[in-house]
Write a protein that holds these residues in place. Structure first.
Motif, PDB file in Angstrom:
ATOM      1  N   LEU A  38       0.828  -1.200   0.000  1.00 48.81           N
ATOM      2  CA  LEU A  38       0.000   0.000   0.000  1.00 48.81           C
ATOM      3  C   LEU A  38       0.867   1.256   0.000  1.00 48.81           C
ATOM      4  CD1 LEU A  38      -2.852   1.250   0.218  1.00 48.81           C
ATOM      5  CD2 LEU A  38      -2.627   1.069   2.705  1.00 48.81           C
ATOM      6  N   ALA A  39       1.977   1.243   0.716  1.00 48.16           N
ATOM      7  CA  ALA A  39       2.870   2.403   0.795  1.00 48.16           C
ATOM      8  C   ALA A  39       3.503   2.729  -0.557  1.00 48.16           C
ATOM      9  CB  ALA A  39       3.952   2.154   1.837  1.00 48.16           C
ATOM     10  N   GLU A  40       3.489   1.800  -1.498  1.00 47.35           N
ATOM     11  CA  GLU A  40       4.092   2.013  -2.812  1.00 47.35           C
ATOM     12  C   GLU A  40       3.087   2.479  -3.867  1.00 47.35           C
ATOM     13  OE1 GLU A  40       6.162  -1.551  -3.891  1.00 47.35           O
ATOM     14  OE2 GLU A  40       7.388  -1.501  -2.073  1.00 47.35           O
ATOM     15  N   TRP A  41       1.821   2.550  -3.517  1.00 47.73           N
ATOM     16  CA  TRP A  41       0.804   2.941  -4.482  1.00 47.73           C
ATOM     17  C   TRP A  41       0.906   4.431  -4.814  1.00 47.73           C
ATOM     18  CZ3 TRP A  41      -4.443   0.208  -3.132  1.00 47.73           C
ATOM     19  CH2 TRP A  41      -4.269  -1.182  -3.255  1.00 47.73           C
ATOM     20  N   THR A  42       0.493   4.777  -5.996  1.00 44.85           N
ATOM     21  CA  THR A  42       0.496   6.172  -6.429  1.00 44.85           C
ATOM     22  C   THR A  42      -0.777   6.866  -5.939  1.00 44.85           C
ATOM     23  OG1 THR A  42      -0.663   5.710  -8.490  1.00 44.85           O
ATOM     24  CG2 THR A  42       1.759   5.524  -8.518  1.00 44.85           C
ATOM     25  N   GLU A  43      -0.777   8.192  -6.069  1.00 39.40           N
ATOM     26  CA  GLU A  43      -1.978   8.939  -5.689  1.00 39.40           C
ATOM     27  C   GLU A  43      -3.162   8.531  -6.562  1.00 39.40           C
ATOM     28  OE1 GLU A  43      -2.079  13.072  -4.492  1.00 39.40           O
ATOM     29  OE2 GLU A  43       0.113  13.079  -4.592  1.00 39.40           O
ATOM     30  N   ARG A  44      -2.890   8.201  -7.805  1.00 32.90           N
ATOM     31  CA  ARG A  44      -3.949   7.763  -8.728  1.00 32.90           C
ATOM     32  C   ARG A  44      -4.571   6.443  -8.236  1.00 32.90           C
ATOM     33  NH1 ARG A  44      -6.819   9.088 -13.550  1.00 32.90           N
ATOM     34  NH2 ARG A  44      -7.854   7.146 -14.025  1.00 32.90           N
ATOM     35  N   ASP A  45      -3.707   5.486  -7.831  1.00 32.71           N
ATOM     36  CA  ASP A  45      -4.200   4.211  -7.301  1.00 32.71           C
ATOM     37  C   ASP A  45      -5.076   4.439  -6.076  1.00 32.71           C
ATOM     38  OD1 ASP A  45      -2.687   2.792  -9.215  1.00 32.71           O
ATOM     39  OD2 ASP A  45      -0.961   2.661  -7.859  1.00 32.71           O
ATOM     40  N   LEU A  46      -4.609   5.307  -5.196  1.00 30.34           N
ATOM     41  CA  LEU A  46      -5.358   5.592  -3.970  1.00 30.34           C
ATOM     42  C   LEU A  46      -6.696   6.266  -4.299  1.00 30.34           C
ATOM     43  CD1 LEU A  46      -2.405   6.889  -1.790  1.00 30.34           C
ATOM     44  CD2 LEU A  46      -3.536   4.662  -1.626  1.00 30.34           C
ATOM     45  N   HIS A  47      -6.668   7.191  -5.235  1.00 33.93           N
ATOM     46  CA  HIS A  47      -7.900   7.881  -5.636  1.00 33.93           C
ATOM     47  C   HIS A  47      -8.923   6.890  -6.172  1.00 33.93           C
ATOM     48  CE1 HIS A  47     -10.568  10.158  -8.348  1.00 33.93           C
ATOM     49  NE2 HIS A  47     -10.508  11.063  -7.384  1.00 33.93           N
ATOM     50  N   ASP A  48      -8.450   5.922  -6.969  1.00 32.03           N
ATOM     51  CA  ASP A  48      -9.352   4.909  -7.521  1.00 32.03           C
ATOM     52  C   ASP A  48     -10.046   4.102  -6.426  1.00 32.03           C
ATOM     53  OD1 ASP A  48      -8.712   5.718 -10.068  1.00 32.03           O
ATOM     54  OD2 ASP A  48      -7.345   4.029 -10.466  1.00 32.03           O
ATOM     55  N   LEU A  49      -9.382   3.946  -5.291  1.00 30.63           N
ATOM     56  CA  LEU A  49      -9.973   3.213  -4.169  1.00 30.63           C
ATOM     57  C   LEU A  49     -10.706   4.120  -3.184  1.00 30.63           C
ATOM     58  CD1 LEU A  49      -7.196   0.625  -3.298  1.00 30.63           C
ATOM     59  CD2 LEU A  49      -9.444   0.181  -4.233  1.00 30.63           C
ATOM     60  N   GLY A  50     -10.599   5.411  -3.394  1.00 31.74           N
ATOM     61  CA  GLY A  50     -11.267   6.352  -2.493  1.00 31.74           C
ATOM     62  C   GLY A  50     -10.484   6.616  -1.223  1.00 31.74           C
ATOM     63  N   LEU A  51      -9.154   6.415  -1.288  1.00 25.77           N
ATOM     64  CA  LEU A  51      -8.297   6.676  -0.125  1.00 25.77           C
ATOM     65  C   LEU A  51      -7.479   7.940  -0.353  1.00 25.77           C
ATOM     66  CD1 LEU A  51      -6.785   3.141   0.620  1.00 25.77           C
ATOM     67  CD2 LEU A  51      -8.511   4.343   1.952  1.00 25.77           C
ATOM     68  N   SER A  52      -7.303   8.705   0.701  1.00 27.69           N
ATOM     69  CA  SER A  52      -6.442   9.878   0.610  1.00 27.69           C
ATOM     70  C   SER A  52      -5.014   9.465   0.953  1.00 27.69           C
ATOM     71  CB  SER A  52      -6.914  10.960   1.575  1.00 27.69           C
ATOM     72  OG  SER A  52      -6.680  10.557   2.913  1.00 27.69           O
ATOM     73  N   TRP A  53      -4.091  10.349   0.626  1.00 26.92           N
ATOM     74  CA  TRP A  53      -2.680  10.093   0.925  1.00 26.92           C
ATOM     75  C   TRP A  53      -2.486   9.931   2.436  1.00 26.92           C
ATOM     76  CZ3 TRP A  53       1.125   8.681  -2.123  1.00 26.92           C
ATOM     77  CH2 TRP A  53       2.426   8.752  -1.661  1.00 26.92           C
ATOM     78  N   SER A  54      -3.142  10.778   3.220  1.00 26.22           N
ATOM     79  CA  SER A  54      -2.987  10.711   4.678  1.00 26.22           C
ATOM     80  C   SER A  54      -3.593   9.422   5.247  1.00 26.22           C
ATOM     81  CB  SER A  54      -3.592  11.938   5.360  1.00 26.22           C
ATOM     82  OG  SER A  54      -4.964  12.039   5.078  1.00 26.22           O
ATOM     83  N   GLU A  55      -4.699   8.944   4.665  1.00 22.79           N
ATOM     84  CA  GLU A  55      -5.281   7.677   5.108  1.00 22.79           C
ATOM     85  C   GLU A  55      -4.339   6.514   4.817  1.00 22.79           C
ATOM     86  OE1 GLU A  55     -10.088   8.267   4.666  1.00 22.79           O
ATOM     87  OE2 GLU A  55      -8.887   8.099   2.831  1.00 22.79           O
ATOM     88  N   MET A  56      -3.707   6.565   3.647  1.00 21.29           N
ATOM     89  CA  MET A  56      -2.750   5.526   3.285  1.00 21.29           C
ATOM     90  C   MET A  56      -1.577   5.537   4.252  1.00 21.29           C
ATOM     91  SD  MET A  56       0.494   4.975   1.902  1.00 21.29           S
ATOM     92  CE  MET A  56       0.882   6.452   1.013  1.00 21.29           C
ATOM     93  N   LEU A  57      -1.053   6.714   4.547  1.00 22.71           N
ATOM     94  CA  LEU A  57       0.077   6.804   5.481  1.00 22.71           C
ATOM     95  C   LEU A  57      -0.293   6.285   6.866  1.00 22.71           C
ATOM     96  CD1 LEU A  57       1.701  10.241   4.584  1.00 22.71           C
ATOM     97  CD2 LEU A  57       2.570   7.943   4.099  1.00 22.71           C
ATOM     98  N   ALA A  58      -1.493   6.623   7.315  1.00 21.58           N
ATOM     99  CA  ALA A  58      -1.946   6.152   8.630  1.00 21.58           C
ATOM    100  C   ALA A  58      -2.007   4.629   8.669  1.00 21.58           C
ATOM    101  CB  ALA A  58      -3.304   6.761   8.970  1.00 21.58           C
ATOM    102  N   GLU A  59      -2.497   4.017   7.592  1.00 18.21           N
ATOM    103  CA  GLU A  59      -2.591   2.552   7.537  1.00 18.21           C
ATOM    104  C   GLU A  59      -1.209   1.927   7.377  1.00 18.21           C
ATOM    105  OE1 GLU A  59      -4.173  -1.144   7.794  1.00 18.21           O
ATOM    106  OE2 GLU A  59      -5.258   0.719   8.116  1.00 18.21           O
ATOM    107  N   ALA A  60      -0.388   2.471   6.495  1.00 20.17           N
ATOM    108  CA  ALA A  60       0.939   1.906   6.229  1.00 20.17           C
ATOM    109  C   ALA A  60       1.866   2.014   7.439  1.00 20.17           C
ATOM    110  CB  ALA A  60       1.559   2.587   5.017  1.00 20.17           C
TER     111      ALA A  60
END
Length: 67
Positions: A38-60
């Motif tokens: 998940l930490a390697e995904w791009t902003e585009r990948d995260l957007h497609d899943l409905g996740l923000s950059w900060s949400e990804m960082l919190a999970e990762a």
């Protein structure tokens, strides 16, 4: 002398405990790898899943033992 063991005389707790530990370790390993990926995904990948950059960082950033 013969040794007969009936199913009711065997210790099922030991195998159950070992199975529980094995399952926990498998789950931790899975979380670790999923969060690294998940930490390697791009902003585009995260957007497609409905996740923000900060949400990804919190999970990762969570340790593998935390759900």
């Amino acid at each position: 002398m013969s040794i007969c063991t009936h199913e009711s005389m065997t210790n099922h707790h030991a195998s159950s405990a070992l199975s529980g530990v094995t399952e926990t370790l498998r789950l931790w390993w899975q979380r670790y790898h999923q969060r690294r990926e998940l930490a390697e995904w791009t902003e585009r990948d995260l957007h497609d899943l409905g996740l923000s950059w900060s949400e990804m960082l919190a999970e990762a950033d969570k340790p593998f033992w935390r759900a």
